[in-house]
Design an enzyme around this catalytic site. Structure first.
Site, PDB file in Angstrom:
ATOM      1  N   SER A   1      -3.492  -5.991   0.199  1.00  0.00           N
ATOM      2  CA  SER A   1      -2.893  -7.062   0.988  1.00  0.00           C
ATOM      3  C   SER A   1      -3.819  -7.481   2.122  1.00  0.00           C
ATOM      4  CB  SER A   1      -1.517  -6.618   1.486  1.00  0.00           C
ATOM      5  OG  SER A   1      -0.730  -7.732   1.854  1.00  0.00           O
TER       6      SER A   1
ATOM      7  N   ASP B   1       1.625  -8.865  -4.493  1.00  0.00           N
ATOM      8  CA  ASP B   1       1.016  -7.998  -3.489  1.00  0.00           C
ATOM      9  C   ASP B   1       0.800  -6.572  -4.001  1.00  0.00           C
ATOM     10  OD1 ASP B   1       0.876  -6.259  -0.998  1.00  0.00           O
ATOM     11  OD2 ASP B   1       1.080  -8.230  -0.071  1.00  0.00           O
TER      12      ASP B   1
END
Length: 294
Positions: free
Chosen positions: A38, A183
């Site tokens: 991320s 993610d």
């Protein structure tokens, strides 16, 4: 001194990494291999491209992070129209503005695809929701029949940073059809396991920087309604795998920067709040290095 480094996810709280990197640079540390999830993938990518902490700080001062909130246009004249789009598009924001921004920053240093960085020096994690599996970029691109050498680093960072329900997942078209990639923090928010393996001797010190507190210092979740239940479910899903892997033996090589009170998706922080995050990263790293035995 050359080290390997792993950066966790944490949304906008990742600004604390700038302060941490500033201290590491002053102490003479350089990076051989980098990995992130991320927002951690953002900073791993920038470092791999050759950015210094000072350049990152200047970049932050010149960037309106609120511009990353690129909603899709709708003809529906109702306040909750974007929530209707969420149902179909799977994210409140397109993520295109963020990908374009990181792509421009990498390009200014001559980095476009993974062939522009040394092979084996840069890794990101992402989550393939279609096939229920963790993806390590760029290595796992071969599984999709996609050549890693020509795959854009900015696209890989965008995939790793597709915060669920916030940014739309990336649609990766391959021989298997279309996969929805979200993610990396969904399955592994702090992939220390990429560089620290029980069966292998480390070639150099591995340093981890996470934007979460130690598990022993993590407060218990308060669950009294469905929203709190969802939040607890997602947090458990995001952190449990890595927490099980991180033993007390590994904790000595990890900088824990708990940016309490800052929502991961608050991209409209004030200049003062951003500066406070950077300072938190700086202080935690200075304290850590006083006792780090590498």
């Amino acid at each position: 001194m050359e080290i390997d480094a792993v950066f966790s996810g944490g949304g906008i709280k990742g600004l604390a990494l700038i302060g941490a990197l500033e201290v590491l640079e002053k102490r003479g540390f350089t990076f051989k291999r980098l990995a992130g999830t991320s927002v951690g993938s953002v900073f791993a990518g920038l470092l791999a491209a050759g950015y210094t902490s000072g350049e990152m700080k200047q970049m932050l001062a010149e960037t309106d992070t609120a511009a990353f909130l690129d909603e899709r246009k709708t003809l529906l004249p109702v306040p909750f129209a974007k929530w209707l789009l969420l149902y179909w598009r799977l994210g409140l924001y397109r993520g295109a503005a963020f990908e374009e921004w990181i792509g421009e920053k990498l390009a200014s240093k001559g980095v476009y695809t993974f062939k522009d960085v040394p092979k084996g020096s840069l890794y990101f994690t992402a989550s393939d929701l279609t096939h229920n599996r963790l993806v390590v970029l760029p290595d796992d691109l071969e599984r999709y029949g996609v050549p890693w050498q020509t795959f854009p680093v900015a696209k890989a960072i965008r995939m790793s940073a597709s915060i669920p329900y916030f940014f739309e997942p990336v649609r990766l078209r391959s021989l298997e059809g279309t996969s929805l990639i979200a993610d990396g923090g969904v399955l592994s928010n702090f992939p220390m396991w990429l560089f620290v393996k029980p069966e292998e001797k480390k070639a150099r010190p591995v340093l981890g920087i996470t934007l979460s507190p130690k598990q022993s210092e993590e407060p218990n979740a308060e669950i009294k309604n469905a929203i709190q239940l969802f939040d607890a479910l997602f947090k458990t899903m995001k952190d449990a795998h890595d927490a099980r892997y991180i033993s007390r033996k590994l904790e000595k090589d990890i900088i824990f920067i708990a940016a309490d009170g800052v929502p991961a998706t608050d991209f409209q922080l004030s200049a003062e709040q951003k500066a406070a995050l950077i300072e938190a990263g700086r202080k935690k790293t200075e304290t850590f290095l006083k006792t780090w035995s590498y």
